[in-house]
Scaffold this active site. Structure first.
Site, short mmCIF file in Angstrom:
data_model
loop_
_atom_site.label_atom_id
_atom_site.label_comp_id
_atom_site.label_asym_id
_atom_site.label_seq_id
_atom_site.Cartn_x
_atom_site.Cartn_y
_atom_site.Cartn_z
N GLU A 1 0.76 -1.18 0.07
CA GLU A 1 0.04 -0.15 0.01
C GLU A 1 1.01 1.15 -0.19
O GLU A 1 1.48 1.59 1.16
CB GLU A 1 -0.93 -0.03 1.22
CG GLU A 1 -2.21 0.60 1.09
CD GLU A 1 -2.11 2.13 1.43
OE1 GLU A 1 -1.71 2.96 0.59
OE2 GLU A 1 -2.09 2.54 2.64
N CYS B 1 -2.41 9.13 2.68
CA CYS B 1 -2.26 8.58 1.39
C CYS B 1 -3.44 8.51 0.38
O CYS B 1 -3.26 8.91 -0.75
CB CYS B 1 -1.80 6.94 1.64
SG CYS B 1 -2.97 6.14 2.48
P1 NDP Z 1 8.88 4.66 3.91
O1 NDP Z 1 8.59 4.20 2.65
O2 NDP Z 1 10.54 5.09 4.10
O3 NDP Z 1 8.96 3.59 5.29
C1 NDP Z 1 7.72 2.97 5.84
C2 NDP Z 1 7.93 1.88 6.75
O4 NDP Z 1 9.03 0.90 6.00
C3 NDP Z 1 8.70 2.23 7.83
O5 NDP Z 1 8.19 1.44 8.88
C4 NDP Z 1 10.06 2.10 7.59
O6 NDP Z 1 10.89 2.11 8.78
C5 NDP Z 1 10.18 0.87 6.96
N1 NDP Z 1 11.42 0.81 6.03
C6 NDP Z 1 12.23 1.48 5.43
N2 NDP Z 1 13.23 0.83 5.01
C7 NDP Z 1 12.83 -0.21 4.96
C8 NDP Z 1 13.60 -1.43 4.50
N3 NDP Z 1 14.69 -1.35 3.58
N4 NDP Z 1 13.00 -2.74 4.66
C9 NDP Z 1 11.89 -2.96 5.14
N5 NDP Z 1 11.15 -1.68 5.79
C10 NDP Z 1 11.95 -0.39 5.62
O7 NDP Z 1 8.21 5.62 4.17
P2 NDP Z 1 8.52 7.15 5.01
O8 NDP Z 1 8.20 6.90 6.41
O9 NDP Z 1 10.16 7.53 4.97
O10 NDP Z 1 7.99 8.25 4.36
C11 NDP Z 1 8.44 8.59 2.92
C12 NDP Z 1 7.26 8.90 1.96
O11 NDP Z 1 6.43 7.75 1.84
C13 NDP Z 1 6.28 9.78 2.20
O12 NDP Z 1 6.96 10.97 1.84
C14 NDP Z 1 4.99 9.59 1.37
O13 NDP Z 1 5.22 10.03 0.28
C15 NDP Z 1 5.05 8.16 1.43
N6 NDP Z 1 4.32 7.57 2.86
C16 NDP Z 1 3.12 7.06 2.35
C17 NDP Z 1 2.43 6.46 3.25
C18 NDP Z 1 0.81 5.92 2.71
O14 NDP Z 1 0.12 5.93 3.68
N7 NDP Z 1 0.73 5.39 1.52
C19 NDP Z 1 2.52 6.41 4.61
C20 NDP Z 1 3.83 7.07 4.90
C21 NDP Z 1 4.71 7.38 4.06
P3 NDP Z 1 11.41 3.21 9.46
O15 NDP Z 1 10.40 4.20 9.72
O16 NDP Z 1 12.04 2.94 10.68
O17 NDP Z 1 12.44 4.06 8.53
#
Ligand code: NDP
Length: 490
Positions: free
Chosen positions: A235, A269
């Protein structure tokens, strides 16, 4: 061995909310090992018992709603009222998943058809085992619970890695579950940074990963899962469009548009990011929108930008949009970290970052279109395809436009309303990801179909799957199949 820790901060004040361990790959693997045993125990309970435990968990969350909302407020900065709203939605999803799991997944007979007349066929959906959930920070209860509740209801154990920005909420969700299910660690939370999530995704004992976050990280998670052929549901973000047709209720449309775009500081999102308004009502809509936005301010109706790094993206989009477009409200000065006041810009070229990339901030671009058809074409010309909105008083036309919108969900004469209907599946197409959470599809996403065919009696003269089969049996089969399927439709 000492385990390093990290702090979660209140994004509005910078104060430390809590300190949590950066769980290593070893710690994650240990949690998955425990989850494997818990999964076997949980799957062995009668469906009615799992349902009772999940409904009890729902009650425990409802009893702790104020405490949980305060924690969500502290870790994300969002107003307590908004935090409460997302918890209420999560509660309705736990309730639906618990009450419907057996109905959707339980064993049923399916028709065998004439050729399988001597068979009895059953279908059921069995648990996968351990499900890894990797969650975001923007709705730290509602969003991961869309996977967690459905995975648990389908009979799986869950290991949850919350975002590093909202670990406290993730830890509390698992602690509260243990009040309803104290015997086994059926739902565990592991805390840490990206590496902790990566360790979870690459553990071969995890049988499915439910990921919510950016498209770029989804690709990395998918690559890790590919090593073990672990399926994932992704998602990812969106660039959702809001279409205002010529016969729309403009006051209602402007009100919904503003909330859909600015609430939660645009960090949704399925938030509104692009608005397409039919020429005939364009001026009226902009007037309604401008009047309403004048009363909305960051820090009052909505909170700060939760993830500090996001401010640079939002600023880049605003700078670019205001250079090429016409400002309705706000501008580059609206960014006053950690807050961003509402920004509305008209006539921004369709190929600019503010129209193409996910902004995840309280900003919208508005564009005049010839008619609803052109609005739809522009709405659909996006790499993303998560959700969208149509405002029109003509129900038939609105439903037609909604069906033609290239997205997983569309709200008509309301905004984001599908998220509050637990029976509706939630997920996107294209860069917004694949797979579904919520609803019956969300339950099946965390289960594997098990098909069983049982021979009730030997078919006289039709022993087709035997080397003892005679030529006359094939002749009889041809006669039967010609009778059943051999008539052409002209
Ligand atoms: P990320 O995609 O970086 O992170 C989402 C989750 O994945 C977090 O729990 C993160 O952990 C984890 N994660 C990061 N790297 C890895 C990896 N290599 N393997 C497995 N898990 C991993 O989102 P961000 O929070 O950094 O947000 C960045 C962008 O994502 C935003 O600008 C937005 O555009 C989008 N976003 C979209 C969302 C939605 O609801 N669709 C929600 C949040 C963000 P950790 O936080 O510890 O890095």
């Amino acid at each position: 061995m000492t385990t390093l820790s990290f702090d979660s901060l209140n994004p509005a004040t910078g104060e430390i909310v809590g300190s949590h361990p950066k769980q290593t790959a070893d710690a994650v693997h240990e949690a998955v090992g425990k989850a494997e045993k818990a999964a076997a125990w949980w799957a062995g309970l009668a469906p009615a018992e799992r349902r009772r435990r999940l409904l009890d968990y729902k009650a425990v969350i409802a009893q702790h709603i104020k405490e949980l909302a305060a924690l969500v407020h502290d870790e994300t900065g969002k107003p307590v009222g908004d935090a409460t709203l997302e918890i209420v939605l999560a509660i309705t999803h736990i309730d639906w998943a618990a009450r419907n799991a057996h109905k959707v997944l339980g064993r049923r007979r399916v028709a065998t058809g004439m050729i399988g007349l001597n068979l009895s066929a059953t279908l059921e959906y069995l648990p996968l085992g351990v499900v890894g959930v990797i969650g975001p920070w923007n709705y730290p209860v509602f969003t991961p619970m869309g996977s967690i509740a459905y995975a648990l209801a389908a009979g799986n154990a869950v290991v949850f890695k919350p975002s590093e920005l909202t670990p406290g909420v993730g830890v509390r969700l698992a602690e509260l579950f243990a009040e309803s299910v104290p015997e086994q660690p059926v739902f565990q939370t592991v805390t840490g940074l990206g590496e902790t999530g990566a360790a979870l995704a690459s553990d071969p004992r995890v049988k499915k990963v439910a990921f919510t976050g950016s498209t770029a990280t989804a690709k990395r998670v998918m690559a890790a899962c590919a090593e073990n052929l672990t399926p994932i549901v992704a998602e990812c973000g969106g660039k959702d469009a809001f279409i205002v047709d010529a016969d729309a209720d403009l006051r209602a449309a402007a009100d919904a548009c503003l909330w859909g775009a600015m609430s939660n500081a645009g960090q949704t999102c399925v938030g509104v990011e692009r608005v397409y308004v039919v020429d005939a009502v364009y001026e009226g809509f902009i007037r309604e929108l401008s009047e309403r936005v004048a009363t909305v301010k960051a820090g009052d109706q909505y909170g700060p930008i939760t993830m500090p790094g996001q401010l640079d993206i939002i600023k880049r989009h605003i700078d670019d949009a205001t250079k090429s477009g016409k400002v309705v409200t706000g501008g580059p000065d609206s960014v006053r970290p950690p807050y961003v006041d509402p920004v509305i810009v008209e006539d921004v070229p369709e190929d600019s970052p503010a129209v193409r990339e996910e902004t995840f901030g309280p900003t919208i671009t508005v564009r005049r279109t010839r008619d609803a058809q052109e609005a739809l074409e522009l709405a659909n010309a996006s790499a993303y395809g998560l959700a969208g909105t149509i405002f029109s008083r003509n129900t038939r036309r609105a439903m037609e436009l909604a069906r033609m919108m290239r997205s997983g969900m569309t709200a008509v004469n309301s905004v984001i309303s599908f998220a509050g209907v637990p029976a509706l599946p939630f997920g996107g197409v294209g860069d917004s990801g694949f797979g579904r959470i919520h609803g019956a599809d969300g339950l099946r996403e965390f289960a594997r179909p098990k098909a069983i065919s049982r021979q009730r009696f030997a078919m006289p003269g039709m022993n087709l799957t035997s080397f003892a089969r005679g030529a006359d049996e094939i002749e009889r089969l041809i006669s039967l199949v010609t009778f059943l399927h051999g008539r052409r439709k002209r």
